[in-house]
Design a protein around this motif. Structure first.
Motif, PDB file in Angstrom:
ATOM      1  N   GLN A  77      20.525  15.149 -39.739  1.00 52.95           N
ATOM      2  CA  GLN A  77      20.410  14.364 -41.009  1.00 52.95           C
ATOM      3  C   GLN A  77      21.257  14.568 -42.192  1.00 52.95           C
ATOM      4  N   MET A  78      20.826  15.837 -42.654  1.00 47.97           N
ATOM      5  CA  MET A  78      21.247  16.855 -43.662  1.00 47.97           C
ATOM      6  C   MET A  78      23.019  16.774 -43.589  1.00 47.97           C
ATOM      7  N   GLU A  79      23.256  17.056 -42.171  1.00 50.65           N
ATOM      8  CA  GLU A  79      24.787  17.013 -41.988  1.00 50.65           C
ATOM      9  C   GLU A  79      25.422  15.955 -42.147  1.00 50.65           C
ATOM     10  N   ASN A  80      24.768  14.755 -41.721  1.00 54.19           N
ATOM     11  CA  ASN A  80      25.434  13.492 -41.770  1.00 54.19           C
ATOM     12  C   ASN A  80      25.019  12.865 -42.975  1.00 54.19           C
ATOM     13  N   LEU A  81      24.581  13.347 -43.986  1.00 52.48           N
ATOM     14  CA  LEU A  81      24.213  12.859 -45.381  1.00 52.48           C
ATOM     15  C   LEU A  81      25.325  12.356 -45.864  1.00 52.48           C
ATOM     16  N   ALA A  82      26.613  12.717 -45.744  1.00 52.85           N
ATOM     17  CA  ALA A  82      27.753  12.353 -46.758  1.00 52.85           C
ATOM     18  C   ALA A  82      28.561  11.023 -45.938  1.00 52.85           C
ATOM     19  N   THR A  83      28.232  11.262 -44.605  1.00 51.12           N
ATOM     20  CA  THR A  83      28.911   9.806 -43.872  1.00 51.12           C
ATOM     21  C   THR A  83      28.222   8.820 -43.465  1.00 51.12           C
ATOM     22  N   ARG A  84      26.805   8.898 -43.777  1.00 55.60           N
ATOM     23  CA  ARG A  84      26.457   7.349 -43.305  1.00 55.60           C
ATOM     24  C   ARG A  84      24.806   7.737 -43.625  1.00 55.60           C
ATOM     25  N   TYR A  85      24.223   6.688 -43.901  1.00 56.61           N
ATOM     26  CA  TYR A  85      22.644   6.523 -44.464  1.00 56.61           C
ATOM     27  C   TYR A  85      21.883   5.672 -43.291  1.00 56.61           C
ATOM     28  N   CYS A  86      20.939   5.990 -42.994  1.00 53.26           N
ATOM     29  CA  CYS A  86      20.396   5.394 -41.632  1.00 53.26           C
ATOM     30  C   CYS A  86      18.486   5.386 -41.987  1.00 53.26           C
ATOM     31  N   PRO A  87      18.247   4.108 -42.674  1.00 55.39           N
ATOM     32  CA  PRO A  87      16.851   4.073 -42.850  1.00 55.39           C
ATOM     33  C   PRO A  87      15.856   4.422 -41.472  1.00 55.39           C
ATOM     34  N   LEU A  88      16.435   3.757 -40.523  1.00 57.46           N
ATOM     35  CA  LEU A  88      15.671   4.024 -39.251  1.00 57.46           C
ATOM     36  C   LEU A  88      15.487   5.455 -38.883  1.00 57.46           C
ATOM     37  N   TYR A  89      16.641   6.381 -39.230  1.00 64.18           N
ATOM     38  CA  TYR A  89      16.177   7.749 -39.058  1.00 64.18           C
ATOM     39  C   TYR A  89      15.136   8.362 -39.875  1.00 64.18           C
ATOM     40  N   GLU A  90      15.093   7.792 -41.155  1.00 63.68           N
ATOM     41  CA  GLU A  90      13.921   8.334 -41.901  1.00 63.68           C
ATOM     42  C   GLU A  90      12.559   7.809 -41.217  1.00 63.68           C
ATOM     43  N   GLU A  91      12.451   6.534 -40.714  1.00 60.49           N
ATOM     44  CA  GLU A  91      11.428   5.810 -39.759  1.00 60.49           C
ATOM     45  C   GLU A  91      10.879   7.002 -38.663  1.00 60.49           C
ATOM     46  N   VAL A  92      11.936   7.391 -38.002  1.00 63.61           N
ATOM     47  CA  VAL A  92      11.711   8.269 -36.721  1.00 63.61           C
ATOM     48  C   VAL A  92      11.159   9.749 -37.505  1.00 63.61           C
ATOM     49  N   LEU A  93      11.786  10.063 -38.468  1.00 65.54           N
ATOM     50  CA  LEU A  93      11.262  11.390 -38.868  1.00 65.54           C
ATOM     51  C   LEU A  93       9.719  11.241 -39.471  1.00 65.54           C
ATOM     52  N   ASP A  94       9.573  10.229 -40.085  1.00 64.90           N
ATOM     53  CA  ASP A  94       8.162  10.034 -40.642  1.00 64.90           C
ATOM     54  C   ASP A  94       7.138   9.971 -39.689  1.00 64.90           C
ATOM     55  N   THR A  95       7.628   9.494 -38.656  1.00 67.01           N
ATOM     56  CA  THR A  95       6.865   8.995 -37.336  1.00 67.01           C
ATOM     57  C   THR A  95       6.409  10.551 -36.566  1.00 67.01           C
ATOM     58  N   GLN A  96       7.748  11.180 -36.532  1.00 67.20           N
ATOM     59  CA  GLN A  96       7.539  12.526 -36.053  1.00 67.20           C
ATOM     60  C   GLN A  96       6.500  13.424 -36.717  1.00 67.20           C
ATOM     61  N   MET A  97       6.653  13.387 -38.228  1.00 65.12           N
ATOM     62  CA  MET A  97       6.047  14.192 -38.914  1.00 65.12           C
ATOM     63  C   MET A  97       4.486  13.882 -38.729  1.00 65.12           C
ATOM     64  N   TYR A  98       4.104  12.496 -38.826  1.00 65.90           N
ATOM     65  CA  TYR A  98       2.669  12.121 -38.722  1.00 65.90           C
ATOM     66  C   TYR A  98       2.263  12.570 -37.292  1.00 65.90           C
TER      67      TYR A  98
END
Length: 100
Positions: free
Chosen positions: A32-53
């Motif tokens: 996600q950090m590598e792709n930060l400049a090219t796109r923003y995906c809120p779903l990706y944040e959800e996945v990360l939050d779920t993985q962290m939980y």
């Protein structure tokens, strides 16, 4: 094999499995950090939050089962949380730049 040898093997196995899961989450953060400049995906944040939980629950279980010392578990979780905070900070900065 003594019971202490078996316990040590189980502890090492638990630490290795948890580290593998932590590495997978870290890879998601890096992508996600590598792709930060090219796109923003809120779903990706959800996945990360779920993985962290889920990972925090794995850590909790391993500590409660006596397979992982609590300080080790806290350290593993803390490292990922710091990296995730850096990602979210970068995402927020990028979002503010888009608003201007």
């Amino acid at each position: 094999m003594t019971s202490s040898d078996l316990q040590e093997q189980l502890n090492l196995k638990a630490i290795n499995l948890l580290q593998e899961d932590a590495d997978k989450i870290q890879k998601l953060i890096e992508v996600q950090m590598e792709n930060l400049a090219t796109r923003y995906c809120p779903l990706y944040e959800e996945v990360l939050d779920t993985q962290m939980y889920g990972f925090s629950k794995e850590i909790d279980f391993a500590v409660r089962a006596g397979l992982l010392p609590e300080p080790t578990g806290k350290q593993m979780l803390s490292e990922l949380e710091r990296n995730l905070a850096v990602l979210y900070e970068a995402l927020n900065k990028k979002a503010k730049e888009r608003e201007v």
